[in-house]
Write a protein that holds these residues in place. Structure first.
Motif, PDB file in Angstrom:
ATOM      1  N   GLY A   1      -8.481  16.055  10.344  1.00 45.93           N
ATOM      2  CA  GLY A   1      -8.416  14.854   9.794  1.00 45.93           C
ATOM      3  C   GLY A   1      -7.637  14.972   8.517  1.00 45.93           C
ATOM      4  N   PRO A   2      -7.357  13.869   7.957  1.00 49.50           N
ATOM      5  CA  PRO A   2      -6.456  13.645   6.824  1.00 49.50           C
ATOM      6  C   PRO A   2      -7.399  14.007   5.548  1.00 49.50           C
ATOM      7  CG  PRO A   2      -6.840  11.527   7.490  1.00 49.50           C
ATOM      8  CD  PRO A   2      -7.245  12.159   8.706  1.00 49.50           C
ATOM      9  N   PRO A   3      -7.046  14.349   4.464  1.00 46.81           N
ATOM     10  CA  PRO A   3      -7.829  14.705   3.044  1.00 46.81           C
ATOM     11  C   PRO A   3      -8.531  13.279   2.888  1.00 46.81           C
ATOM     12  CG  PRO A   3      -5.480  14.684   2.660  1.00 46.81           C
ATOM     13  CD  PRO A   3      -5.475  14.592   3.997  1.00 46.81           C
ATOM     14  N   LEU A   4      -9.901  13.534   2.645  1.00 42.05           N
ATOM     15  CA  LEU A   4     -10.693  12.247   1.960  1.00 42.05           C
ATOM     16  C   LEU A   4      -9.792  11.702   0.708  1.00 42.05           C
ATOM     17  CD1 LEU A   4     -14.483  12.872   2.518  1.00 42.05           C
ATOM     18  CD2 LEU A   4     -13.160  11.472   3.753  1.00 42.05           C
ATOM     19  N   ALA A   5      -9.461  12.669  -0.258  1.00 41.75           N
ATOM     20  CA  ALA A   5      -8.705  11.994  -1.400  1.00 41.75           C
ATOM     21  C   ALA A   5      -7.542  11.039  -1.104  1.00 41.75           C
ATOM     22  CB  ALA A   5      -8.089  13.130  -2.167  1.00 41.75           C
ATOM     23  N   ASP A   6      -7.188  11.056  -0.004  1.00 37.95           N
ATOM     24  CA  ASP A   6      -5.989   9.906   0.468  1.00 37.95           C
ATOM     25  C   ASP A   6      -6.608   8.617   0.433  1.00 37.95           C
ATOM     26  OD1 ASP A   6      -4.047  11.828   0.549  1.00 37.95           O
ATOM     27  OD2 ASP A   6      -3.805  11.611   2.857  1.00 37.95           O
ATOM     28  N   MET A   7      -7.844   8.384   0.595  1.00 32.71           N
ATOM     29  CA  MET A   7      -8.634   7.318   0.649  1.00 32.71           C
ATOM     30  C   MET A   7      -8.513   6.842  -1.088  1.00 32.71           C
ATOM     31  SD  MET A   7     -11.955   7.098   2.886  1.00 32.71           S
ATOM     32  CE  MET A   7     -11.999   7.513   4.533  1.00 32.71           C
TER      33      MET A   7
ATOM     34  N   LEU B   1       0.648  -1.038   0.067  1.00 32.94           N
ATOM     35  CA  LEU B   1       0.112   0.169   0.032  1.00 32.94           C
ATOM     36  C   LEU B   1       0.999   1.281   0.018  1.00 32.94           C
ATOM     37  CD1 LEU B   1      -1.237  -2.266   2.288  1.00 32.94           C
ATOM     38  CD2 LEU B   1      -3.200  -0.678   2.164  1.00 32.94           C
ATOM     39  N   PRO B   2       0.604   2.148  -0.725  1.00 32.07           N
ATOM     40  CA  PRO B   2       1.491   3.322  -0.790  1.00 32.07           C
ATOM     41  C   PRO B   2       1.021   4.275   0.624  1.00 32.07           C
ATOM     42  CG  PRO B   2      -0.596   3.669  -2.126  1.00 32.07           C
ATOM     43  CD  PRO B   2      -0.591   2.266  -1.695  1.00 32.07           C
ATOM     44  N   LEU B   3       2.147   5.181   0.794  1.00 33.02           N
ATOM     45  CA  LEU B   3       2.265   6.057   1.901  1.00 33.02           C
ATOM     46  C   LEU B   3       2.070   7.306   1.335  1.00 33.02           C
ATOM     47  CD1 LEU B   3       4.872   4.564   4.562  1.00 33.02           C
ATOM     48  CD2 LEU B   3       2.367   4.914   4.875  1.00 33.02           C
ATOM     49  N   PRO B   4       1.137   7.920   1.267  1.00 34.15           N
ATOM     50  CA  PRO B   4       0.942   9.422   0.762  1.00 34.15           C
ATOM     51  C   PRO B   4       1.517  10.212   1.991  1.00 34.15           C
ATOM     52  CG  PRO B   4      -1.087   8.302   0.836  1.00 34.15           C
ATOM     53  CD  PRO B   4      -0.223   7.483   1.826  1.00 34.15           C
ATOM     54  N   ASP B   5       1.899  11.518   1.482  1.00 36.22           N
ATOM     55  CA  ASP B   5       2.347  12.510   2.443  1.00 36.22           C
ATOM     56  C   ASP B   5       1.464  12.727   3.806  1.00 36.22           C
ATOM     57  OD1 ASP B   5       4.327  12.927   0.974  1.00 36.22           O
ATOM     58  OD2 ASP B   5       3.599  14.923   0.137  1.00 36.22           O
ATOM     59  N   GLY B   6       1.906  12.822   4.748  1.00 32.60           N
ATOM     60  CA  GLY B   6       1.002  12.753   6.088  1.00 32.60           C
ATOM     61  C   GLY B   6       1.071  11.377   6.817  1.00 32.60           C
ATOM     62  N   TRP B   7       1.482  10.320   6.200  1.00 32.22           N
ATOM     63  CA  TRP B   7       1.260   9.118   6.673  1.00 32.22           C
ATOM     64  C   TRP B   7       2.493   8.144   6.928  1.00 32.22           C
ATOM     65  CZ3 TRP B   7      -3.752   7.119   7.480  1.00 32.22           C
ATOM     66  CH2 TRP B   7      -4.792   7.907   6.969  1.00 32.22           C
ATOM     67  N   THR B   8       2.500   7.292   8.059  1.00 35.25           N
ATOM     68  CA  THR B   8       3.744   6.679   8.295  1.00 35.25           C
ATOM     69  C   THR B   8       3.480   5.235   8.797  1.00 35.25           C
ATOM     70  OG1 THR B   8       5.530   6.713  10.098  1.00 35.25           O
ATOM     71  CG2 THR B   8       3.305   7.315  10.995  1.00 35.25           C
ATOM     72  N   PRO B   9       4.193   4.453   8.808  1.00 39.00           N
ATOM     73  CA  PRO B   9       4.068   2.928   9.453  1.00 39.00           C
ATOM     74  C   PRO B   9       3.764   3.004  10.643  1.00 39.00           C
ATOM     75  CG  PRO B   9       6.102   2.882   7.721  1.00 39.00           C
ATOM     76  CD  PRO B   9       5.730   4.349   8.096  1.00 39.00           C
ATOM     77  N   PRO B  10       2.816   2.094  11.153  1.00 34.94           N
ATOM     78  CA  PRO B  10       2.436   2.124  12.581  1.00 34.94           C
ATOM     79  C   PRO B  10       3.581   1.885  13.374  1.00 34.94           C
ATOM     80  CG  PRO B  10       1.971  -0.098  11.709  1.00 34.94           C
ATOM     81  CD  PRO B  10       2.395   0.853  10.550  1.00 34.94           C
ATOM     82  N   LYS B  11       3.534   2.777  14.710  1.00 32.29           N
ATOM     83  CA  LYS B  11       4.517   2.599  15.880  1.00 32.29           C
ATOM     84  C   LYS B  11       3.786   2.596  16.863  1.00 32.29           C
ATOM     85  CE  LYS B  11       8.089   4.890  13.050  1.00 32.29           C
ATOM     86  NZ  LYS B  11       8.787   6.238  13.015  1.00 32.29           N
ATOM     87  N   ASN B  12       3.733   1.787  17.800  1.00 27.09           N
ATOM     88  CA  ASN B  12       3.230   1.955  19.252  1.00 27.09           C
ATOM     89  C   ASN B  12       1.739   1.963  19.334  1.00 27.09           C
ATOM     90  OD1 ASN B  12       5.701   1.818  20.497  1.00 27.09           O
ATOM     91  ND2 ASN B  12       5.968   3.987  20.096  1.00 27.09           N
TER      92      ASN B  12
END
Length: 303
Positions: free
Chosen positions: A270-276, A126-137
């Protein structure tokens, strides 16, 4: 006292010498002479030329220093007095070297965030758009990415929440294969888990008050026909959010259906809906970065 006629460092170009006729500066310029033994007839050897050039460089530096010193001396210093210099002296302008800039590739950042996250179980990236990161804690199961702005105190005043989550899971509890049916069945559970009660039975948003479908339809996912349903959820506390369930068949193993859940807070934080849509469009089978066509390749999200 007026200095006697002779060659002196030029007041405006100390690396050159100008002729002082005993009264005024003349137009005559020359480079400082290089002292050395007389050369035999027939020319100067290559070694002698090299020595002469080296000596010239040393003398040139010395002339510059000397010229500066002479300009600061008075009439007893042995050179033309500063007060005797003309107000305008012709000088030779030398070109100024142009500085050059070299560039090199920056070193690799060991802490750089990858461009994609890999779901080995379901065989997708899955791509990681700007503003997203792999899960931590992250205590929730199956989370593959979160918004990168950390956590905040939940609207109901208990626990910590995040503005955005994306989760994946494999459908194993039934034999249903239809992506549309699977998405329709999953969306209520996805909404409850996100905005009603958490795994500790806490109502972090005060509970869900209402919901409505804002978007649904067939969509191509990694070259396969999928289906999604998106709800707008209103909660007792806070701005509520958007939940989406996306279902499609896996390309690995028994091709068990895969569910991707999207949880986005509403409101300015919240993140932009376009990220979905960006994430959905960028899902690929592992090892096939160019996968995007095939079954349902012409199908896009519909309102």
């Amino acid at each position: 006292m007026t200095p006697p006629p002779g060659w002196y460092p030029d007041p405006q170009a100390p690396h050159l010498e100008r002729w002082w006729d005993g009264a005024v500066w003349t137009e005559h310029l020359r480079a400082p002479e290089v002292p050395g033994p007389p050369q035999p007839a027939g020319g100067v050897s290559g070694r002698a030329k090299a020595v002469a050039l080296t000596s010239a460089a040393v003398v040139l530096v010395a002339a510059i220093v000397t010229g500066v010193a002479v300009l600061g001396e008075d009439d007893d210093g042995g050179g033309p007095a500063t007060g005797a210099l003309p107000t305008s002296v012709p000088s030779t302008d030398l070109p100024t070297p142009t500085p050059t800039r070299t560039t090199s590739e920056p070193p690799a950042d060991p802490d750089a965030v990858p461009d994609v996250v890999v779901d080995e179980l379901n065989g997708i990236t899955l791509p990681l758009p700007d503003g997203w990161t792999p899960p931590k804690n992250v205590p929730e199961d199956d989370v593959v990415m979160t918004t990168d702005d950390g956590t905040y105190e939940c609207p109901a005043g208990v626990g910590l929440c995040r503005h955005g989550l994306v989760l994946t899971r494999t459908v194993t509890e039934n034999d249903e294969k239809s992506p549309e049916t699977l998405a329709e069945q999953d969306i209520p559970d996805a909404a409850d888990a996100a905005y009603d009660r958490d795994t500790l039975d806490r109502r972090l948003y005060g509970g869900i008050e209402s919901h409505r479908t804002v978007k649904s339809g067939p969509v191509a996912v990694a070259g396969r026909a999928g289906y999604f349903v998106r709800w707008r959820v209103k909660t007792a506390d806070g701005p509520g959010g958007y939940v989406q369930s996306l279902a499609f068949p896996s390309s690995v193993g028994s091709e068990s259906p895969v569910i991707v859940r999207f949880v986005f807070d509403a409101g300015p934080d919240g993140p932009p809906l376009a990220d979905m849509d960006r994430i959905t469009k960028g899902i690929r089978s592992i090892g096939d970065a160019d996968t995007g066509g095939g079954v349902g390749s012409s199908i896009g999200p519909t309102g």
